[in-house]
Enzyme design. Structure first.
Site, PDB file in Angstrom:
ATOM      1  N   GLY A 189       0.785  -1.419   0.006  1.00  0.00           N
ATOM      2  CA  GLY A 189      -0.201   0.005  -0.011  1.00  0.00           C
ATOM      3  C   GLY A 189       0.796   1.226   0.112  1.00  0.00           C
ATOM      4  O   GLY A 189       1.902   1.256  -0.601  1.00  0.00           O
ATOM      5  N   GLU A 190       0.414   2.575   0.549  1.00  0.00           N
ATOM      6  CA  GLU A 190       0.904   3.715   0.790  1.00  0.00           C
ATOM      7  C   GLU A 190       0.962   4.499  -0.806  1.00  0.00           C
ATOM      8  O   GLU A 190       1.446   5.379  -0.765  1.00  0.00           O
ATOM      9  CB  GLU A 190       2.385   3.546   1.170  1.00  0.00           C
ATOM     10  CG  GLU A 190       2.639   2.814   2.624  1.00  0.00           C
ATOM     11  CD  GLU A 190       3.857   2.886   3.170  1.00  0.00           C
ATOM     12  OE1 GLU A 190       4.835   3.619   2.358  1.00  0.00           O
ATOM     13  OE2 GLU A 190       4.145   2.314   4.147  1.00  0.00           O
ATOM     14  N   GLY A 191       0.815   3.715  -1.842  1.00  0.00           N
ATOM     15  CA  GLY A 191       1.092   4.329  -3.135  1.00  0.00           C
ATOM     16  C   GLY A 191       2.308   3.652  -3.786  1.00  0.00           C
ATOM     17  O   GLY A 191       2.557   3.995  -4.905  1.00  0.00           O
TER      18      GLY A 191
END
Lengths: 354, 354
Positions: free
Chosen positions: A321-323
């Site tokens: 996640g997080e980008g």
């Protein structure tokens, strides 16, 4: 009286790809000094960028910015993850300090990072790099009641729209989705099941890494939520309010804002996939702006992307996640545009065609 | 008298990964602020870079340079491709002028391009960006006689070694393989079959795009060559001389030179895969320096990478060559190193572990 909301205006502004630019890009791909089709999936990305911008060659999708939307989840109380809820706020501090994976990957890709508190269960101070747009301090527990009211869902969607519009106005030409929220793969699974009709066990994964027992429990929590709310996909805001997270809502708005601004939006993993289903339900033509960054290890991600008709660019078994997956895909998207802009045609280069 | 060649010296200098740096990198991956293993294949690349450099964190693999080795093939006479042979030299001119796909992709990735004529069937003038190291003007027809003498093969290997060593000495910290040579997928298929024992029909693909009839003919040409030469994998230079191209030989040397300099070498597609098999046969520990850039659409590429134990980073159905797949993978490799260098540990960031 007619009340027009930011969301309504944004939905109304979203249009499909420009057919003339798509045709021009396909034609140009065939005349570049390379065997026809030899750049595979990259050629399709180039064509999409042309159609989105209405220009061939399309502008390079840079500068780029990743917006990391952070929020907490009431369903955390059900024991669906071994991580404590305070990690969400701790990781926001890590993002702002530049110490997280997304900071490293964005720096390598030349993208800026903006962090948005749209629903962290803590009072955060606005800081350089952190926008506090907190709609509420975490959702309610979706397995026992609606996670949000409709008004809260709309407010969070409009946070995402305003972040995307603002970045586009600031000159960013590619937007990347990022997210942080302990327990948000549970909410993602519920959203993906609601929109695609897939079974809870088909969309519910191991998240950040849970054991078989906790996974079985997580599947039951998702199934119970679906039974409780009986979500109706023809009421996208109702589904979102019942099952979503505040970051899902904001990400859906971020996608809509990007689409309305004709800026490509690079999706990260399963949280973004769930949010993109919300966006597509609210404005079907918003898929024109969507590019799937990567195929997450989460099983729901594949189901969401299939439903959206998107083919992921990176497939490295990521589940962070997080980008992170979007940031890793950014150079591929920029390369797709660069090829259309810079590569010589057979005629111009004096190369014999077969 | 003992005659020590550049090739012998290079082979002798090649060592496996440094075990202590590998262990340190695995330990560090586990302490970074991310769920353990959540960066998937990228974590393995980071560990490899640490082991190759002997440092944790490893140095960033930049600046990077792609070397495009160009050569022609006598087997072109057998009608294995619809492209005329002169396209090799025309594309060399296109590379030097900056108009080819590899120029666009290398520019986007921040890599420099050097073009090396190691066997083009034309007399080329040295130019800025073009090194003329022509060993002979194209190979002989591998389907009727050995493509090269052993001396020619060694000379071409040593061209590759010297290019890699020179780039490493100039400060490049990541080398990318590139290639250009009409008909070189035929030679690649023969090499891969010889080293892996795979059947001609399993390793022979559509190259730049040929019809079923030409493909069937191409398979027969490869099969005939294997019957004629009966290549012995325990004699790597003999196999290379019989079936290889001059660019395969140079690429094998390029890989060996990179490995001897402890610089990672990012492999492009099927031509690089075939050359990497030659390199691994000449110096088994050279795989320590190899990173597979992408999974080519050519069937032989997958077989070569499996034999080498390499997992490709990009899988976009590319079938272009030139180094395109390696250039697209470069940001991923740099990102892997960046994560090990820049991401905070749980302790340092004050983030609670699960």
């Amino acid at each position: 009286v007619l009340v027009t909301t930011v969301l309504d205006e944004t939905r109304a502004a979203i249009r499909p790809l420009d057919a003339a630019a798509v045709a021009a890009a396909r034609d140009r791909q065939a005349r570049l000094t390379k065997p026809p089709g030899s750049l595979g999936a990259l050629e399709d990305v180039g064509v999409q960028l042309a159609g989105l911008s209405g220009q061939c060659p399309p502008p390079l999708p840079q500068p780029a910015a990743v917006a990391v939307f952070a929020a907490d989840h009431g369903v955390h109380a059900q024991g669906v993850t071994p991580w404590p809820q305070e990690v969400t706020a701790q990781m926001v501090a890590n993002f702002v300090a530049g110490g997280a994976v997304i900071n490293a990957l964005a720096a390598q890709a030349g993208a800026d990072v903006v962090v948005v508190d749209v629903g962290v269960a803590a009072v955060l101070d606005e800081l350089p790099g952190l926008l506090v747009r907190n709609v509420r301090h975490g959702t309610r527990d979706l397995s026992v009641e609606p996670a949000m009211t409709r008004d809260e869902a709309v407010a969070a969607v409009e946070v995402g729209i305003s972040i995307a519009s603002g970045l586009a106005a600031d000159g960013y030409r590619c937007l990347l989705t990022g997210d942080m929220g302990i327990a948000n793969t549970t909410s993602s699974a519920a959203l993906i099941a609601a929109y695609t009709g897939a079974a809870p066990e088909a969309v519910t994964g191991r998240g950040t890494g849970i054991d078989a027992e906790m996974h079985a429990h997580k599947v039951r929590v998702v199934a119970r939520a679906l039974e409780l709310h009986r979500p109706d996909p023809s009421d996208p805001l109702g589904v979102l309010a019942a099952l979503g997270g505040l970051e899902h809502a904001a990400l859906a708005g971020f996608v809509l804002g990007a689409a309305a601004s004709r800026v490509p939006v690079l999706l990260d993993g399963v949280i973004a996939g769930a949010a993109a289903l919300v966006a597509a339900a609210l404005a079907p033509d918003s898929t024109a702006a969507m590019i799937a960054g990567h195929r997450s290890a989460e099983p729901g991600a594949r189901i969401a992307l299939d439903a959206l008709g998107l083919v992921p660019l990176v497939d490295l078994d990521l589940r962070l996640g997080e980008g992170s997956g979007a940031a890793l895909a950014l150079p591929l998207v920029q390369s797709a545009a660069r090829v259309l802009r810079d590569v010589a045609t057979f005629d111009a280069a004096g190369v014999t065609e077969k």
